[in-house]
Design a protein around this motif. Structure first.
Motif, PDB file in Angstrom:
ATOM      1  N   ALA A  83      57.931   3.410   6.149  1.00  0.00           N
ATOM      2  CA  ALA A  83      58.914   3.957   5.214  1.00  0.00           C
ATOM      3  C   ALA A  83      58.441   3.865   3.768  1.00  0.00           C
ATOM      4  CB  ALA A  83      60.249   3.231   5.385  1.00  0.00           C
ATOM      5  N   SER A  84      57.525   2.936   3.484  1.00  0.00           N
ATOM      6  CA  SER A  84      57.006   2.800   2.122  1.00  0.00           C
ATOM      7  C   SER A  84      56.133   3.988   1.723  1.00  0.00           C
ATOM      8  CB  SER A  84      56.192   1.514   1.985  1.00  0.00           C
ATOM      9  OG  SER A  84      54.963   1.625   2.711  1.00  0.00           O
ATOM     10  N   GLY A  85      55.650   4.726   2.718  1.00  0.00           N
ATOM     11  CA  GLY A  85      54.775   5.859   2.443  1.00  0.00           C
ATOM     12  C   GLY A  85      53.306   5.487   2.299  1.00  0.00           C
ATOM     13  N   TYR A  86      53.008   4.202   2.402  1.00  0.00           N
ATOM     14  CA  TYR A  86      51.634   3.730   2.290  1.00  0.00           C
ATOM     15  C   TYR A  86      51.040   3.517   3.676  1.00  0.00           C
ATOM     16  CZ  TYR A  86      52.632   2.867  -2.609  1.00  0.00           C
ATOM     17  OH  TYR A  86      52.974   3.007  -3.932  1.00  0.00           O
ATOM     18  N   ILE A  87      49.721   3.625   3.735  1.00  0.00           N
ATOM     19  CA  ILE A  87      48.986   3.309   4.955  1.00  0.00           C
ATOM     20  C   ILE A  87      48.000   2.204   4.600  1.00  0.00           C
ATOM     21  CG2 ILE A  87      47.346   4.135   6.688  1.00  0.00           C
ATOM     22  CD1 ILE A  87      48.568   6.939   6.307  1.00  0.00           C
ATOM     23  N   TYR A  88      48.159   1.052   5.253  1.00  0.00           N
ATOM     24  CA  TYR A  88      47.263  -0.068   5.012  1.00  0.00           C
ATOM     25  C   TYR A  88      46.384  -0.302   6.228  1.00  0.00           C
ATOM     26  CZ  TYR A  88      50.401  -1.149   1.143  1.00  0.00           C
ATOM     27  OH  TYR A  88      51.140  -1.089  -0.001  1.00  0.00           O
ATOM     28  N   LEU A  89      45.123  -0.665   5.962  1.00  0.00           N
ATOM     29  CA  LEU A  89      44.235  -1.062   7.044  1.00  0.00           C
ATOM     30  C   LEU A  89      44.784  -2.329   7.699  1.00  0.00           C
ATOM     31  CD1 LEU A  89      41.630  -0.807   8.675  1.00  0.00           C
ATOM     32  CD2 LEU A  89      40.462  -2.046   6.857  1.00  0.00           C
ATOM     33  N   TRP A  90      45.296  -3.260   6.897  1.00  0.00           N
ATOM     34  CA  TRP A  90      45.822  -4.527   7.407  1.00  0.00           C
ATOM     35  C   TRP A  90      47.153  -4.824   6.736  1.00  0.00           C
ATOM     36  CZ3 TRP A  90      45.583  -8.191  10.956  1.00  0.00           C
ATOM     37  CH2 TRP A  90      46.158  -9.428  10.693  1.00  0.00           C
ATOM     38  N   HIS A  91      48.126  -5.210   7.549  1.00  0.00           N
ATOM     39  CA  HIS A  91      49.384  -5.727   7.014  1.00  0.00           C
ATOM     40  C   HIS A  91      49.656  -7.043   7.718  1.00  0.00           C
ATOM     41  CE1 HIS A  91      53.686  -6.354   6.497  1.00  0.00           C
ATOM     42  NE2 HIS A  91      53.449  -5.813   5.311  1.00  0.00           N
ATOM     43  N   GLY A  92      49.733  -8.127   6.965  1.00  0.00           N
ATOM     44  CA  GLY A  92      49.787  -9.451   7.562  1.00  0.00           C
ATOM     45  C   GLY A  92      51.091 -10.205   7.433  1.00  0.00           C
ATOM     46  N   VAL A  93      52.179  -9.541   7.058  1.00  0.00           N
ATOM     47  CA  VAL A  93      53.466 -10.227   6.951  1.00  0.00           C
ATOM     48  C   VAL A  93      54.299  -9.843   8.170  1.00  0.00           C
ATOM     49  CG1 VAL A  93      55.516 -10.629   5.546  1.00  0.00           C
ATOM     50  CG2 VAL A  93      53.315 -10.160   4.442  1.00  0.00           C
ATOM     51  N   VAL A  94      54.477 -10.797   9.076  1.00  0.00           N
ATOM     52  CA  VAL A  94      55.178 -10.505  10.336  1.00  0.00           C
ATOM     53  C   VAL A  94      56.650 -10.220  10.096  1.00  0.00           C
ATOM     54  CG1 VAL A  94      55.806 -11.427  12.593  1.00  0.00           C
ATOM     55  CG2 VAL A  94      53.525 -11.851  11.671  1.00  0.00           C
ATOM     56  N   GLN A  95      57.316 -11.055   9.332  1.00  0.00           N
ATOM     57  CA  GLN A  95      58.752 -10.888   9.104  1.00  0.00           C
ATOM     58  C   GLN A  95      58.988  -9.946   7.926  1.00  0.00           C
ATOM     59  OE1 GLN A  95      60.918 -11.816  11.207  1.00  0.00           O
ATOM     60  NE2 GLN A  95      59.697 -13.216  12.416  1.00  0.00           N
ATOM     61  N   SER A  96      58.642  -8.679   8.119  1.00  0.00           N
ATOM     62  CA  SER A  96      58.854  -7.672   7.083  1.00  0.00           C
ATOM     63  C   SER A  96      59.050  -6.308   7.733  1.00  0.00           C
ATOM     64  CB  SER A  96      57.671  -7.626   6.113  1.00  0.00           C
ATOM     65  OG  SER A  96      56.626  -6.828   6.610  1.00  0.00           O
ATOM     66  N   SER A  97      59.625  -5.405   6.973  1.00  0.00           N
ATOM     67  CA  SER A  97      59.842  -4.054   7.488  1.00  0.00           C
ATOM     68  C   SER A  97      58.532  -3.281   7.632  1.00  0.00           C
ATOM     69  CB  SER A  97      60.792  -3.286   6.566  1.00  0.00           C
ATOM     70  OG  SER A  97      60.223  -3.179   5.269  1.00  0.00           O
ATOM     71  N   GLU A  98      57.455  -3.812   7.082  1.00  0.00           N
ATOM     72  CA  GLU A  98      56.144  -3.153   7.179  1.00  0.00           C
ATOM     73  C   GLU A  98      55.358  -3.599   8.418  1.00  0.00           C
ATOM     74  OE1 GLU A  98      54.584  -0.804   4.725  1.00  0.00           O
ATOM     75  OE2 GLU A  98      56.754  -0.621   4.560  1.00  0.00           O
ATOM     76  N   ASN A  99      55.870  -4.596   9.135  1.00  0.00           N
ATOM     77  CA  ASN A  99      55.176  -5.058  10.337  1.00  0.00           C
ATOM     78  C   ASN A  99      55.183  -3.955  11.393  1.00  0.00           C
ATOM     79  OD1 ASN A  99      53.787  -7.111  11.802  1.00  0.00           O
ATOM     80  ND2 ASN A  99      55.619  -7.361  13.044  1.00  0.00           N
ATOM     81  N   SER A 100      54.074  -3.811  12.088  1.00  0.00           N
ATOM     82  CA  SER A 100      53.907  -2.797  13.135  1.00  0.00           C
ATOM     83  C   SER A 100      54.035  -1.375  12.584  1.00  0.00           C
ATOM     84  CB  SER A 100      54.898  -3.016  14.279  1.00  0.00           C
ATOM     85  OG  SER A 100      54.648  -4.242  14.912  1.00  0.00           O
ATOM     86  N   GLN A 101      53.598  -1.189  11.350  1.00  0.00           N
ATOM     87  CA  GLN A 101      53.671   0.130  10.724  1.00  0.00           C
ATOM     88  C   GLN A 101      52.302   0.652  10.291  1.00  0.00           C
ATOM     89  OE1 GLN A 101      56.866   1.715  10.477  1.00  0.00           O
ATOM     90  NE2 GLN A 101      57.169  -0.039  11.838  1.00  0.00           N
ATOM     91  N   HIS A 102      51.279  -0.194  10.338  1.00  0.00           N
ATOM     92  CA  HIS A 102      49.989   0.167   9.767  1.00  0.00           C
ATOM     93  C   HIS A 102      48.874   0.124  10.817  1.00  0.00           C
ATOM     94  CE1 HIS A 102      51.782   0.347   5.814  1.00  0.00           C
ATOM     95  NE2 HIS A 102      52.461  -0.743   6.142  1.00  0.00           N
ATOM     96  N   ILE A 103      47.638   0.236  10.379  1.00  0.00           N
ATOM     97  CA  ILE A 103      46.489   0.344  11.280  1.00  0.00           C
ATOM     98  C   ILE A 103      46.253  -0.947  12.057  1.00  0.00           C
ATOM     99  CG2 ILE A 103      43.977   0.672  11.332  1.00  0.00           C
ATOM    100  CD1 ILE A 103      44.430   2.691   8.957  1.00  0.00           C
ATOM    101  N   ALA A 104      46.359  -2.085  11.381  1.00  0.00           N
ATOM    102  CA  ALA A 104      46.146  -3.372  12.044  1.00  0.00           C
ATOM    103  C   ALA A 104      47.111  -4.400  11.482  1.00  0.00           C
ATOM    104  CB  ALA A 104      44.703  -3.838  11.863  1.00  0.00           C
ATOM    105  N   ASP A 105      47.464  -5.360  12.330  1.00  0.00           N
ATOM    106  CA  ASP A 105      48.369  -6.440  11.934  1.00  0.00           C
ATOM    107  C   ASP A 105      48.095  -7.636  12.846  1.00  0.00           C
ATOM    108  OD1 ASP A 105      49.787  -5.938  14.398  1.00  0.00           O
ATOM    109  OD2 ASP A 105      51.006  -4.446  13.376  1.00  0.00           O
ATOM    110  N   TRP A 106      48.961  -8.629  12.783  1.00  0.00           N
ATOM    111  CA  TRP A 106      48.747  -9.835  13.586  1.00  0.00           C
ATOM    112  C   TRP A 106      48.834  -9.580  15.084  1.00  0.00           C
ATOM    113  CZ3 TRP A 106      46.147 -13.612  11.910  1.00  0.00           C
ATOM    114  CH2 TRP A 106      46.196 -13.988  10.588  1.00  0.00           C
ATOM    115  N   TYR A 107      49.358  -8.436  15.498  1.00  0.00           N
ATOM    116  CA  TYR A 107      49.448  -8.121  16.928  1.00  0.00           C
ATOM    117  C   TYR A 107      48.248  -7.306  17.421  1.00  0.00           C
ATOM    118  CZ  TYR A 107      53.884 -10.296  16.479  1.00  0.00           C
ATOM    119  OH  TYR A 107      54.859 -11.233  16.237  1.00  0.00           O
ATOM    120  N   THR A 108      47.357  -6.937  16.523  1.00  0.00           N
ATOM    121  CA  THR A 108      46.142  -6.213  16.922  1.00  0.00           C
ATOM    122  C   THR A 108      45.308  -7.000  17.936  1.00  0.00           C
ATOM    123  OG1 THR A 108      46.124  -4.959  14.859  1.00  0.00           O
ATOM    124  CG2 THR A 108      44.024  -5.154  16.050  1.00  0.00           C
ATOM    125  N   PRO A 109      45.108  -8.313  17.753  1.00  0.00           N
ATOM    126  CA  PRO A 109      44.348  -9.043  18.781  1.00  0.00           C
ATOM    127  C   PRO A 109      44.970  -8.933  20.172  1.00  0.00           C
ATOM    128  CG  PRO A 109      44.516 -10.370  16.799  1.00  0.00           C
ATOM    129  CD  PRO A 109      45.426  -9.183  16.592  1.00  0.00           C
TER     130      PRO A 109
END
Length: 184
Positions: free
Chosen positions: A30-56
């Motif tokens: 919803a922010s309109g941004y695309i991040y290679l990595w987003h590392g804040v689990v408890q946020s509205s941006e979690n599971s919205q980008h290319i990689a995050d803590w659930y990628t492993p």
């Protein structure tokens, strides 16, 4: 790998994209941004980008699916193994974004504000699984298993969650684990 399997894998990904679009999932965050990595689990941006803590976890899916292919599909081409793995992964990405599963995540896991994945994240999750699958197809089993354990322990340490806990909490929620996870 025979080109027909590559085309089949691409067709699975395109179909998944179309199904998620038809489900009215957002293309990107919803922010309109695309991040290679987003590392804040408890946020509205979690599971919205290319990689995050659930990628492993998705990479480990690839390890597991390669192992299942070896056990169950050994007499068939590895391209079929990959397409079967991709069907499983993409099937999960679709199921994971249904209201029933989103509500289940919210009620029994640490994903208190989870609203589902963006299409970008779902397709990238499937591609991370493919990376794990291809990695497992090229290295010794013990190395693959060791990396899976490292991924699980590392994400457990970093965010108090991992593939094992995610499955456990979705299927058999344990209040003590939920409380421990929520104490971040």
């Amino acid at each position: 790998m025979d080109k027909k399997w590559i085309w089949a894998a691409l067709a699975i990904l395109v179909t998944t994209f179309c199904v998620l679009l038809a489900m009215d999932r957002p293309l990107i965050s919803a922010s309109g941004y695309i991040y290679l990595w987003h590392g804040v689990v408890q946020s509205s941006e979690n599971s919205q980008h290319i990689a995050d803590w659930y990628t492993p976890s998705h990479i480990v899916h690839g390890f597991i699916f390669y192992g299942l292919g070896y056990l169950l599909l050994r007499k068939y081409p590895k391209g079929l193994w990959l397409c079967a793995a991709l069907l499983l992964e993409c099937g999960w990405e679709i199921a994971e974004n249904t209201p029933a599963v989103i509500d289940r995540y919210r009620s029994v896991t640490m994903a208190f504000g989870y609203s589902g994945d963006s299409i970008l994240n779902s397709i990238c999750d499937a591609l991370w699984m493919v990376a794990g699958f291809l990695f497992a197809s090229r290295v010794p089993v013990l190395l693959t298993a060791g990396i899976a354990v490292i991924f699980e322990l590392f994400t457990l340490y970093m965010i108090r969650d991992n593939l094992t806990l995610n499955v456990l909490m979705l299927l058999w929620p344990i209040d003590a684990i939920k409380e421990w996870q929520g104490a971040i």
